[in-house]
Design a protein around this motif. Sequence first.
Motif, PDB file in Angstrom:
ATOM      1  N   ALA A  26     -21.971 -10.071 -31.096  1.00 46.77           N
ATOM      2  CA  ALA A  26     -21.790  -9.705 -29.686  1.00 46.77           C
ATOM      3  C   ALA A  26     -20.494 -10.292 -29.139  1.00 46.77           C
ATOM      4  CB  ALA A  26     -22.979 -10.180 -28.856  1.00 46.77           C
ATOM      5  N   GLY A  27     -20.200 -11.536 -29.489  1.00 50.88           N
ATOM      6  CA  GLY A  27     -18.960 -12.163 -29.038  1.00 50.88           C
ATOM      7  C   GLY A  27     -17.739 -11.488 -29.612  1.00 50.88           C
ATOM      8  N   LEU A  28     -17.802 -11.150 -30.892  1.00 49.96           N
ATOM      9  CA  LEU A  28     -16.671 -10.466 -31.515  1.00 49.96           C
ATOM     10  C   LEU A  28     -16.443  -9.095 -30.889  1.00 49.96           C
ATOM     11  CD1 LEU A  28     -17.138 -11.468 -35.244  1.00 49.96           C
ATOM     12  CD2 LEU A  28     -15.188 -12.021 -33.765  1.00 49.96           C
ATOM     13  N   GLU A  29     -17.493  -8.430 -30.508  1.00 48.30           N
ATOM     14  CA  GLU A  29     -17.338  -7.136 -29.836  1.00 48.30           C
ATOM     15  C   GLU A  29     -16.612  -7.325 -28.501  1.00 48.30           C
ATOM     16  OE1 GLU A  29     -17.309  -3.159 -28.962  1.00 48.30           O
ATOM     17  OE2 GLU A  29     -17.692  -4.147 -30.873  1.00 48.30           O
ATOM     18  N   ARG A  30     -16.946  -8.368 -27.758  1.00 50.69           N
ATOM     19  CA  ARG A  30     -16.256  -8.648 -26.489  1.00 50.69           C
ATOM     20  C   ARG A  30     -14.782  -8.975 -26.728  1.00 50.69           C
ATOM     21  NH1 ARG A  30     -21.364 -10.867 -25.431  1.00 50.69           N
ATOM     22  NH2 ARG A  30     -20.745 -12.963 -26.047  1.00 50.69           N
ATOM     23  N   VAL A  31     -14.500  -9.722 -27.792  1.00 49.45           N
ATOM     24  CA  VAL A  31     -13.107 -10.041 -28.118  1.00 49.45           C
ATOM     25  C   VAL A  31     -12.348  -8.760 -28.450  1.00 49.45           C
ATOM     26  CG1 VAL A  31     -11.552 -11.285 -29.676  1.00 49.45           C
ATOM     27  CG2 VAL A  31     -13.690 -12.360 -28.954  1.00 49.45           C
ATOM     28  N   ARG A  32     -12.940  -7.891 -29.251  1.00 50.21           N
ATOM     29  CA  ARG A  32     -12.276  -6.631 -29.620  1.00 50.21           C
ATOM     30  C   ARG A  32     -11.979  -5.779 -28.391  1.00 50.21           C
ATOM     31  NH1 ARG A  32     -15.777  -7.101 -34.206  1.00 50.21           N
ATOM     32  NH2 ARG A  32     -17.416  -5.912 -33.153  1.00 50.21           N
ATOM     33  N   VAL A  33     -12.921  -5.709 -27.466  1.00 51.63           N
ATOM     34  CA  VAL A  33     -12.708  -4.928 -26.242  1.00 51.63           C
ATOM     35  C   VAL A  33     -11.553  -5.529 -25.438  1.00 51.63           C
ATOM     36  CG1 VAL A  33     -13.710  -4.306 -24.004  1.00 51.63           C
ATOM     37  CG2 VAL A  33     -15.049  -4.011 -26.105  1.00 51.63           C
ATOM     38  N   ASP A  34     -11.590  -6.839 -25.226  1.00 50.68           N
ATOM     39  CA  ASP A  34     -10.520  -7.475 -24.455  1.00 50.68           C
ATOM     40  C   ASP A  34      -9.175  -7.341 -25.158  1.00 50.68           C
ATOM     41  OD1 ASP A  34     -12.260  -8.128 -22.457  1.00 50.68           O
ATOM     42  OD2 ASP A  34     -12.242 -10.292 -22.852  1.00 50.68           O
ATOM     43  N   GLY A  36      -8.211  -4.882 -27.033  1.00 52.60           N
ATOM     44  CA  GLY A  36      -7.764  -3.509 -26.828  1.00 52.60           C
ATOM     45  C   GLY A  36      -7.245  -3.239 -25.422  1.00 52.60           C
ATOM     46  N   LEU A  37      -7.750  -3.975 -24.452  1.00 53.64           N
ATOM     47  CA  LEU A  37      -7.347  -3.774 -23.063  1.00 53.64           C
ATOM     48  C   LEU A  37      -6.175  -4.662 -22.638  1.00 53.64           C
ATOM     49  CD1 LEU A  37     -10.881  -3.597 -21.410  1.00 53.64           C
ATOM     50  CD2 LEU A  37      -9.325  -1.693 -21.875  1.00 53.64           C
ATOM     51  N   GLU A  38      -5.954  -5.743 -23.365  1.00 52.96           N
ATOM     52  CA  GLU A  38      -4.932  -6.722 -22.973  1.00 52.96           C
ATOM     53  C   GLU A  38      -3.526  -6.140 -23.132  1.00 52.96           C
ATOM     54  OE1 GLU A  38      -3.367  -9.414 -21.200  1.00 52.96           O
ATOM     55  OE2 GLU A  38      -5.422 -10.014 -21.659  1.00 52.96           O
ATOM     56  N   THR A  39      -2.689  -6.372 -22.124  1.00 53.12           N
ATOM     57  CA  THR A  39      -1.308  -5.882 -22.172  1.00 53.12           C
ATOM     58  C   THR A  39      -0.294  -7.010 -22.350  1.00 53.12           C
ATOM     59  OG1 THR A  39      -1.159  -5.955 -19.764  1.00 53.12           O
ATOM     60  CG2 THR A  39      -1.834  -3.857 -20.767  1.00 53.12           C
ATOM     61  N   LEU A  47      -5.895 -13.585 -28.786  1.00 53.06           N
ATOM     62  CA  LEU A  47      -7.157 -12.929 -29.143  1.00 53.06           C
ATOM     63  C   LEU A  47      -7.166 -12.512 -30.607  1.00 53.06           C
ATOM     64  CD1 LEU A  47      -7.679 -10.796 -25.911  1.00 53.06           C
ATOM     65  CD2 LEU A  47      -8.948 -12.857 -26.605  1.00 53.06           C
ATOM     66  N   TRP A  48      -6.021 -12.038 -31.086  1.00 53.14           N
ATOM     67  CA  TRP A  48      -5.946 -11.654 -32.505  1.00 53.14           C
ATOM     68  C   TRP A  48      -6.169 -12.878 -33.397  1.00 53.14           C
ATOM     69  CZ3 TRP A  48      -3.048 -13.174 -36.633  1.00 53.14           C
ATOM     70  CH2 TRP A  48      -3.203 -12.407 -37.788  1.00 53.14           C
ATOM     71  N   PHE A  64      -0.437  -4.769 -33.931  1.00 53.96           N
ATOM     72  CA  PHE A  64       0.855  -5.036 -33.306  1.00 53.96           C
ATOM     73  C   PHE A  64       1.856  -3.936 -33.634  1.00 53.96           C
ATOM     74  CE2 PHE A  64      -1.044  -9.216 -34.357  1.00 53.96           C
ATOM     75  CZ  PHE A  64      -1.248  -9.673 -33.071  1.00 53.96           C
ATOM     76  N   LYS A  65       2.329  -3.266 -32.611  1.00 54.40           N
ATOM     77  CA  LYS A  65       3.350  -2.228 -32.795  1.00 54.40           C
ATOM     78  C   LYS A  65       4.734  -2.842 -32.981  1.00 54.40           C
ATOM     79  CE  LYS A  65       0.263   0.880 -32.256  1.00 54.40           C
ATOM     80  NZ  LYS A  65      -0.475   1.220 -33.447  1.00 54.40           N
ATOM     81  N   ASP A  66       4.951  -4.025 -32.403  1.00 50.92           N
ATOM     82  CA  ASP A  66       6.236  -4.701 -32.443  1.00 50.92           C
ATOM     83  C   ASP A  66       6.386  -5.495 -33.748  1.00 50.92           C
ATOM     84  OD1 ASP A  66       8.647  -5.688 -30.731  1.00 50.92           O
ATOM     85  OD2 ASP A  66       7.757  -7.507 -31.606  1.00 50.92           O
ATOM     86  N   ALA A  67       7.526  -5.314 -34.426  1.00 55.03           N
ATOM     87  CA  ALA A  67       7.761  -5.991 -35.705  1.00 55.03           C
ATOM     88  C   ALA A  67       7.778  -7.506 -35.552  1.00 55.03           C
ATOM     89  CB  ALA A  67       9.075  -5.508 -36.322  1.00 55.03           C
ATOM     90  N   ASP A  68       8.326  -8.014 -34.444  1.00 57.26           N
ATOM     91  CA  ASP A  68       8.353  -9.463 -34.232  1.00 57.26           C
ATOM     92  C   ASP A  68       6.942 -10.025 -34.088  1.00 57.26           C
ATOM     93  OD1 ASP A  68      11.123  -9.570 -34.384  1.00 57.26           O
ATOM     94  OD2 ASP A  68      11.390  -9.425 -32.207  1.00 57.26           O
ATOM     95  N   GLU A  69       6.073  -9.290 -33.428  1.00 58.04           N
ATOM     96  CA  GLU A  69       4.687  -9.732 -33.287  1.00 58.04           C
ATOM     97  C   GLU A  69       3.974  -9.725 -34.641  1.00 58.04           C
ATOM     98  OE1 GLU A  69       3.185  -7.051 -30.339  1.00 58.04           O
ATOM     99  OE2 GLU A  69       3.965  -8.265 -28.682  1.00 58.04           O
ATOM    100  N   ARG A  70       4.247  -8.716 -35.463  1.00 64.84           N
ATOM    101  CA  ARG A  70       3.656  -8.688 -36.807  1.00 64.84           C
ATOM    102  C   ARG A  70       4.159  -9.868 -37.631  1.00 64.84           C
ATOM    103  NH1 ARG A  70       4.702  -3.169 -36.123  1.00 64.84           N
ATOM    104  NH2 ARG A  70       6.562  -3.300 -37.423  1.00 64.84           N
TER     105      ARG A  70
END
Length: 86
Positions: A26-34, A36-39, A47-48, A64-70
């Motif tokens: 249940a906690g992991l599901e909440r983390v995944r939702v947040d 996905g919504l976090e900008t 969170l990752w 991560f779409k950004d190469a630096d973040e990856r």
Amino acid sequence: MDFQDLLFRYFGQSDVDTLNPATLDAGLERVRVDFGLETDPGRRFGLWTLMYMLGDAPDLDVAFKDADERDAARNFMDLVDKMGEA
């Protein structure tokens, strides 16, 4: 983001070793939702890392779409692996 604070926020306690499977899921599901919504990139990374430490992180190219973040995520993964070797 503090790791212990994140554990308490999403799982209701800071000792992950004592979580029962249903609470963990249940906690992991909440983390995944947040996640996905976090900008904010820093919060998304936090969170990752929580998901990674709990064995539930999405692949880097999905997370991560950004190469630096990856690259930052790869560096984190390498550091965690090195800590496990000590």
